[in-house]
Design an enzyme around this catalytic site. Structure first.
Site, PDB file in Angstrom:
ATOM      1  N   SER A 188     -16.717  23.024  19.309  1.00  0.00           N
ATOM      2  CA  SER A 188     -16.869  23.962  18.385  1.00  0.00           C
ATOM      3  C   SER A 188     -15.933  25.232  18.748  1.00  0.00           C
ATOM      4  CB  SER A 188     -18.635  24.503  18.349  1.00  0.00           C
ATOM      5  OG  SER A 188     -18.661  25.536  17.182  1.00  0.00           O
ATOM      6  N   GLU A 235     -19.445  17.674   7.992  1.00  0.00           N
ATOM      7  CA  GLU A 235     -19.609  19.139   8.548  1.00  0.00           C
ATOM      8  C   GLU A 235     -18.470  20.140   7.648  1.00  0.00           C
ATOM      9  OE1 GLU A 235     -19.071  20.637  12.290  1.00  0.00           O
ATOM     10  OE2 GLU A 235     -18.194  18.365  12.936  1.00  0.00           O
ATOM     11  N   HIS A 277     -22.967  19.215  13.028  1.00  0.00           N
ATOM     12  CA  HIS A 277     -21.905  20.009  13.888  1.00  0.00           C
ATOM     13  C   HIS A 277     -22.343  19.528  15.324  1.00  0.00           C
ATOM     14  CE1 HIS A 277     -19.164  23.034  15.109  1.00  0.00           C
ATOM     15  NE2 HIS A 277     -20.146  23.531  15.717  1.00  0.00           N
TER      16      HIS A 277
END
Length: 328
Positions: free
Chosen positions: A169, A269, A299
């Protein structure tokens, strides 16, 4: 395992599409949609409240590394870090792990179990960096902390060609930027980079355009906008915005000399937009990039490897990539 291409074979990354999801993954996805997503929507609507960002990592304190691992604290110049050695992590390669959390939360505790799993499959110890975050610190300072971790590995005697930078991320952004800035400063690229669901484009426009075409159970539009505004505000006050008034993007860097890059993302996602963008840009500039898309996954699903088979499958594929590209 199917393969497709975003552009012509000459300028396209290798794209592997993995089928799914399992029943376990479907159940967890539904649970996230009714638990985590409402919190993110509330934050997106009221980002200026005194949110206890550090509480998330504190709550995660009971999470332990997988069995057979060792964990040892380490101090960097401006932040904490820790050595995580998963079982069998006895090769000469080493990982620099940079955690996710939207640049505002999570840390060593939330990611220790995931890091230990990745360490084990890569057969390499990992230095996990608890870099400074928003809103107290601009992202340029976060990158400096990650570079401190990279420099520590070099100071300890590791060569560049023994180091792999891994991040999820926001940590995927950090992994790419750490490699890019290290090379710009003459420190040199690592041997490889691995990104799980990386946040890459600091301009939210393209992600917002895709909101209607993805089935992301986590990210609401208002959260995406509020994060972009916070990043830009803090960077503008205490850091260095680019010439367009944005937080610097890996997409705008010279990527022609990048080492091999592996990118994983859920095919549905929202951040698959960023994964496709950076994979294509890396390949267009002549570097090697593999993009693995997991159908129906949410995610950073790798963090749920205890609960869903796809999580461990993806982690095993990270291990294969690292062992293939970095001598042990």
């Amino acid at each position: 395992m199917g393969k497709s291409a975003l552009r012509s074979p000459i300028s396209s990354p290798t794209i592997d599409v993995l089928p799914g999801p399992s029943l376990q993954s479907r159940a967890l996805r539904a649970a996230l949609q009714v638990t985590v997503r409402p919190v993110l929507q509330t934050w997106g609507a009221l980002p200026n409240l005194p949110w206890p960002y550090g509480l998330i990592d504190t709550i995660a304190t009971p999470l332990r590394a997988i069995g057979g691992s060792t964990v040892r604290p380490r101090k960097l110049t401006n932040c904490d870090a820790e050595w995580v050695r998963g079982p069998g992590a006895d090769s000469d390669r080493v990982l620099l792990y940079l955690h996710g959390g939207a640049f505002i939360c999570c840390g060593l505790h939330t990611h220790r179990r995931l890091v230990s799993r990745i360490s084990a499959v890569c057969k390499a110890p990992a230095l996990s960096v608890d870099y400074r975050m928003l809103p107290e610190n601009p992202i340029t300072e976060s990158i400096e902390d990650c570079l401190d971790g990279y420099q520590l590995l070099l100071d300890l005697g590791y060569r560049n060609d023994q180091i792999v930078i891994v991040g999820d991320s926001a940590g995927g952004y950090m992994a790419l930027m750490t490699a890019i800035v290290a090379n710009e400063r003459g420190i040199g690229y690592p041997a490889a980079v691995v990104c799980q669901s990386p946040f890459v484009d600091t301009d939210p426009e393209r992600k917002l355009e895709r909101l209607g075409n993805v089935r992301d159970p986590l990210f609401p539009a208002n959260g995406l906008m509020s994060l972009a505004e916070l990043m830009t505000k803090v960077e503008g006050e205490r850091g260095h915005l680019d010439e367009y008034g944005r937080v610097r993007r890996p997409l705008d860097a010279d990527l022609s000399g990048m080492p091999p890059v592996l990118i994983q993302a859920g095919a549905d996602e929202l951040l698959v937009v960023d994964a496709e963008l950076i994979a294509t840009e890396i390949a267009d500039q002549g570097a090697e990039c593999t993009l693995q898309l997991f159908e129906g996954q949410f995610h950073v699903f790798q963090a749920a490897a205890d609960l869903i088979p796809e999580g461990q499958q993806a982690i095993d594929m990270i291990g294969e990539f690292v062992r293939e590209h970095v001598a042990g």
